[in-house]
Motif scaffolding. Structure first.
Motif, PDB file in Angstrom:
ATOM      1  N   GLU A  46     -68.854  32.174 -35.977  1.00  0.00           N
ATOM      2  CA  GLU A  46     -70.033  32.965 -35.598  1.00  0.00           C
ATOM      3  C   GLU A  46     -70.374  32.723 -34.129  1.00  0.00           C
ATOM      4  OE1 GLU A  46     -72.938  31.579 -38.325  1.00  0.00           O
ATOM      5  OE2 GLU A  46     -72.159  32.730 -40.026  1.00  0.00           O
ATOM      6  N   PRO A  47     -69.496  33.094 -33.205  1.00  0.00           N
ATOM      7  CA  PRO A  47     -69.791  32.857 -31.789  1.00  0.00           C
ATOM      8  C   PRO A  47     -71.022  33.625 -31.337  1.00  0.00           C
ATOM      9  CG  PRO A  47     -67.884  34.290 -32.033  1.00  0.00           C
ATOM     10  CD  PRO A  47     -68.208  33.776 -33.395  1.00  0.00           C
ATOM     11  N   ARG A  48     -71.874  32.953 -30.579  1.00  0.00           N
ATOM     12  CA  ARG A  48     -73.123  33.560 -30.136  1.00  0.00           C
ATOM     13  C   ARG A  48     -72.892  34.797 -29.287  1.00  0.00           C
ATOM     14  NH1 ARG A  48     -76.725  31.152 -25.263  1.00  0.00           N
ATOM     15  NH2 ARG A  48     -78.511  32.582 -25.408  1.00  0.00           N
ATOM     16  N   ASN A  49     -71.842  34.781 -28.443  1.00  0.00           N
ATOM     17  CA  ASN A  49     -71.631  35.889 -27.513  1.00  0.00           C
ATOM     18  C   ASN A  49     -70.704  36.968 -28.056  1.00  0.00           C
ATOM     19  OD1 ASN A  49     -69.288  34.416 -27.402  1.00  0.00           O
ATOM     20  ND2 ASN A  49     -69.371  33.994 -25.200  1.00  0.00           N
ATOM     21  N   ALA A  50     -70.433  36.966 -29.358  1.00  0.00           N
ATOM     22  CA  ALA A  50     -69.593  38.012 -29.940  1.00  0.00           C
ATOM     23  C   ALA A  50     -70.148  39.424 -29.691  1.00  0.00           C
ATOM     24  CB  ALA A  50     -69.409  37.769 -31.440  1.00  0.00           C
ATOM     25  N   PRO A  51     -71.488  39.643 -29.722  1.00  0.00           N
ATOM     26  CA  PRO A  51     -71.987  40.991 -29.450  1.00  0.00           C
ATOM     27  C   PRO A  51     -71.690  41.498 -28.043  1.00  0.00           C
ATOM     28  CG  PRO A  51     -73.649  39.703 -30.599  1.00  0.00           C
ATOM     29  CD  PRO A  51     -72.568  38.761 -30.189  1.00  0.00           C
ATOM     30  N   ALA A  52     -71.342  40.579 -27.126  1.00  0.00           N
ATOM     31  CA  ALA A  52     -71.047  40.977 -25.743  1.00  0.00           C
ATOM     32  C   ALA A  52     -69.574  41.263 -25.529  1.00  0.00           C
ATOM     33  CB  ALA A  52     -71.512  39.881 -24.787  1.00  0.00           C
ATOM     34  N   SER A 136     -82.387  44.225 -32.271  1.00  0.00           N
ATOM     35  CA  SER A 136     -81.222  43.403 -32.609  1.00  0.00           C
ATOM     36  C   SER A 136     -79.935  44.214 -32.639  1.00  0.00           C
ATOM     37  CB  SER A 136     -81.446  42.712 -33.957  1.00  0.00           C
ATOM     38  OG  SER A 136     -81.619  43.659 -34.990  1.00  0.00           O
ATOM     39  N   GLU A 137     -80.032  45.494 -33.009  1.00  0.00           N
ATOM     40  CA  GLU A 137     -78.828  46.342 -33.060  1.00  0.00           C
ATOM     41  C   GLU A 137     -78.261  46.615 -31.675  1.00  0.00           C
ATOM     42  OE1 GLU A 137     -81.149  47.030 -36.768  1.00  0.00           O
ATOM     43  OE2 GLU A 137     -81.616  46.905 -34.628  1.00  0.00           O
ATOM     44  N   ARG A 138     -79.082  46.499 -30.631  1.00  0.00           N
ATOM     45  CA  ARG A 138     -78.621  46.773 -29.254  1.00  0.00           C
ATOM     46  C   ARG A 138     -78.266  45.494 -28.497  1.00  0.00           C
ATOM     47  NH1 ARG A 138     -77.438  51.807 -29.733  1.00  0.00           N
ATOM     48  NH2 ARG A 138     -77.089  51.747 -27.480  1.00  0.00           N
ATOM     49  N   TRP A 139     -78.455  44.334 -29.149  1.00  0.00           N
ATOM     50  CA  TRP A 139     -78.257  43.039 -28.505  1.00  0.00           C
ATOM     51  C   TRP A 139     -76.818  42.887 -28.009  1.00  0.00           C
ATOM     52  CZ3 TRP A 139     -80.657  39.516 -26.074  1.00  0.00           C
ATOM     53  CH2 TRP A 139     -80.201  38.194 -25.996  1.00  0.00           C
ATOM     54  N   GLY A 140     -76.688  42.549 -26.741  1.00  0.00           N
ATOM     55  CA  GLY A 140     -75.359  42.375 -26.162  1.00  0.00           C
ATOM     56  C   GLY A 140     -74.734  43.666 -25.665  1.00  0.00           C
ATOM     57  N   ARG A 141     -75.373  44.782 -25.922  1.00  0.00           N
ATOM     58  CA  ARG A 141     -74.858  46.075 -25.460  1.00  0.00           C
ATOM     59  C   ARG A 141     -75.692  46.579 -24.282  1.00  0.00           C
ATOM     60  NH1 ARG A 141     -74.706  49.821 -30.599  1.00  0.00           N
ATOM     61  NH2 ARG A 141     -73.749  51.223 -29.085  1.00  0.00           N
ATOM     62  N   ASP A 142     -76.939  46.968 -24.566  1.00  0.00           N
ATOM     63  CA  ASP A 142     -77.841  47.352 -23.485  1.00  0.00           C
ATOM     64  C   ASP A 142     -79.172  46.622 -23.576  1.00  0.00           C
ATOM     65  OD1 ASP A 142     -78.607  48.868 -25.722  1.00  0.00           O
ATOM     66  OD2 ASP A 142     -77.601  50.644 -24.934  1.00  0.00           O
ATOM     67  N   VAL A 143     -79.215  45.579 -24.411  1.00  0.00           N
ATOM     68  CA  VAL A 143     -80.336  44.630 -24.449  1.00  0.00           C
ATOM     69  C   VAL A 143     -79.779  43.269 -24.061  1.00  0.00           C
ATOM     70  CG1 VAL A 143     -82.055  43.489 -25.888  1.00  0.00           C
ATOM     71  CG2 VAL A 143     -81.611  45.930 -26.190  1.00  0.00           C
ATOM     72  N   HIS A 144     -80.338  42.656 -23.027  1.00  0.00           N
ATOM     73  CA  HIS A 144     -79.783  41.439 -22.436  1.00  0.00           C
ATOM     74  C   HIS A 144     -80.885  40.409 -22.206  1.00  0.00           C
ATOM     75  CE1 HIS A 144     -76.526  44.257 -21.513  1.00  0.00           C
ATOM     76  NE2 HIS A 144     -77.417  44.999 -20.852  1.00  0.00           N
ATOM     77  N   HIS A 145     -80.467  39.225 -21.724  1.00  0.00           N
ATOM     78  CA  HIS A 145     -81.478  38.218 -21.389  1.00  0.00           C
ATOM     79  C   HIS A 145     -81.146  37.432 -20.130  1.00  0.00           C
ATOM     80  CE1 HIS A 145     -78.690  35.198 -22.943  1.00  0.00           C
ATOM     81  NE2 HIS A 145     -79.480  34.269 -22.464  1.00  0.00           N
ATOM     82  N   CYS A 146     -79.900  37.505 -19.628  1.00  0.00           N
ATOM     83  CA  CYS A 146     -79.473  36.598 -18.563  1.00  0.00           C
ATOM     84  C   CYS A 146     -78.971  37.371 -17.345  1.00  0.00           C
ATOM     85  CB  CYS A 146     -78.371  35.674 -19.087  1.00  0.00           C
ATOM     86  SG  CYS A 146     -77.630  34.612 -17.827  1.00  0.00           S
ATOM     87  N   VAL A 147     -79.627  37.180 -16.193  1.00  0.00           N
ATOM     88  CA  VAL A 147     -79.218  37.884 -14.980  1.00  0.00           C
ATOM     89  C   VAL A 147     -77.853  37.403 -14.495  1.00  0.00           C
ATOM     90  CG1 VAL A 147     -80.320  36.296 -13.339  1.00  0.00           C
ATOM     91  CG2 VAL A 147     -80.075  38.730 -12.751  1.00  0.00           C
ATOM     92  N   TYR A 148     -77.531  36.135 -14.750  1.00  0.00           N
ATOM     93  CA  TYR A 148     -76.246  35.598 -14.300  1.00  0.00           C
ATOM     94  C   TYR A 148     -75.100  36.075 -15.190  1.00  0.00           C
ATOM     95  CZ  TYR A 148     -79.478  32.705 -11.739  1.00  0.00           C
ATOM     96  OH  TYR A 148     -80.507  32.287 -10.934  1.00  0.00           O
ATOM     97  N   CYS A 149     -75.411  36.364 -16.444  1.00  0.00           N
ATOM     98  CA  CYS A 149     -74.382  36.853 -17.364  1.00  0.00           C
ATOM     99  C   CYS A 149     -74.133  38.348 -17.210  1.00  0.00           C
ATOM    100  CB  CYS A 149     -74.797  36.561 -18.811  1.00  0.00           C
ATOM    101  SG  CYS A 149     -75.116  34.827 -19.180  1.00  0.00           S
TER     102      CYS A 149
END
Length: 367
Positions: A46-52, A136-149
């Motif tokens: 269950e990698p945290r960044n799988a949605p990205a 949550s459905e948009r997480w990692g697609r067009d919903v983000h949290h990190c400017v460096y990422c």
């Protein structure tokens, strides 16, 4: 964990069991395997960044933009190439054993246990998102949290920021079109209002009740309680970061608040040591704000610390095995025929041979 996989590792006492096969865990396992430590990685998949997956991993020198799942696949192959093992499984609890730890995994059918001399916890965290329908459905697609990422990828677009003054400042670096939605968050100070106005960041009050998605399955706007829609192409949120550490109950490893108040994490020293004998931690479980490069570095540091701890233990054990038994000279009350202690042999020789030591007549020898 499959029965076949467990059959290959059950009953073995591993130098190190790594719990979590993300960047930190695999980096640690790679370095431990390279110094010939027996190392087993147990990963729940269950990698945290799988949605990205489409966005990719950024800031990682030499692997810029790589798919997060591809990065982990390569890491597993590299660990295996040095004799490390990576298996699928979910750890349910840890128990102390005389020779280290029992790592218990549990699936729908059975409970299994593997033994470890040392543990590395690298289970990461869970992002708990604001309660906005569709977020949550948009997480990692067009919903983000990190400017460096992801800041570069959303540059020069319409960016909305949900409830975070500091993120509004950071993403203003990436676009001239930034809108802050306080959404019931902390009241802005007069100084913050002035800074936002000076930077040209719009502020829209009112509760956020949903997202507007266009017919191309892209974020088109933020829906307010009033029914108004504010156009945005990307939305930035501030999750609460919850370390994955429930299986550590009973080991005296308390979670502590992050200094910035963004969640709870395991407390460790610079080498990842938790303060509890035999247990280290690395990656997001002990550093909530660590990106992929920082998590990898933490895994390497923890591996070095664990190996040194094992080296010290092995050296002390080897020295103890080499210590000769201590012989106690017989006392007057002891049995005169009790073994052939050196003192007894010397006394027998003196009485029988007298001055004829080693067959030589020595008139100066004491009788």
């Amino acid at each position: 964990m499959s029965e076949r996989e467990m059959a290959r590792v059950d009953g073995t006492t591993w130098d190190v069991v790594v719990i979590g096969g993300g960047t930190a865990g695999l980096s640690a396992a790679l370095n431990l395997a390279r110094v010939r430590r027996s190392v087993l990685v147990i990963d729940a998949g269950e990698p945290r960044n799988a949605p990205a997956e489409e966005v990719g991993v950024h800031g990682l020198l030499g692997r810029e933009g790589i798919s997060p799942l591809e990065l982990l696949r390569l890491g597993r192959e590299e660990v295996a190439s040095y004799g490390g093992r990576v298996v699928a499984g979910r750890v349910s609890r840890i128990e102390r054993r005389d020779d280290g730890f029992g790592v218990i995994t549990q699936d729908a059918r059975e409970v299994r246990e593997v033994r470890a001399r040392r543990l590395l916890v690298a289970t990461g965290l869970v992002d708990e998102l604001p309660d906005v329908p569709g977020l949550s459905e948009r997480w990692g697609r067009d919903v983000h949290h990190c400017v460096y990422c992801h800041g570069w990828e959303v540059r020069d677009t319409k960016i909305g920021v949900l409830g975070s003054f500091h993120q509004a400042l950071m993403f203003r670096q990436m676009s001239d079109d930034v809108t802050l939605f306080p959404n019931g968050g902390p009241e802005l100070t007069d100084q913050q209002w002035e800074q936002l106005a000076g930077l040209g960041v719009a502020v829209v009050d009112g509760p956020v009740t949903g997202l507007r998605i266009d017919d191309r399955d892209r974020l088109a706007g933020v829906l307010l309680g009033s029914g108004a829609v504010v156009p945005v192409h990307h939305l930035v949120v501030a999750p609460y970061f919850a370390a994955r550490a429930g299986f550590l109950d009973g080991l005296d490893l308390p979670l502590r608040d992050h200094p910035r108040g963004v969640g709870k994490q395991l407390a460790v020293d610079a080498g990842g040591f938790t303060g509890v004998a035999g247990i280290w931690a690395a990656g997001n479980v002990s550093d909530l704000l660590a990106g992929v490069p920082a998590a990898a570095a933490a895994g390497v540091g923890a591996a070095a610390a664990i190996n040194m701890d094992l080296l010290t233990a092995d050296a002390e054990r080897a020295a103890a095995l080499r210590t000769p038994p201590q012989h106690t000279p017989p006392s007057a009350a002891s049995d005169p025929f009790d073994a052939f202690a050196p003192a007894m042999e010397a006394e027998v020789s003196r009485r029988i041979l007298g001055t004829r030591v080693h067959g030589l007549d020595s008139p100066t020898a004491e009788l």
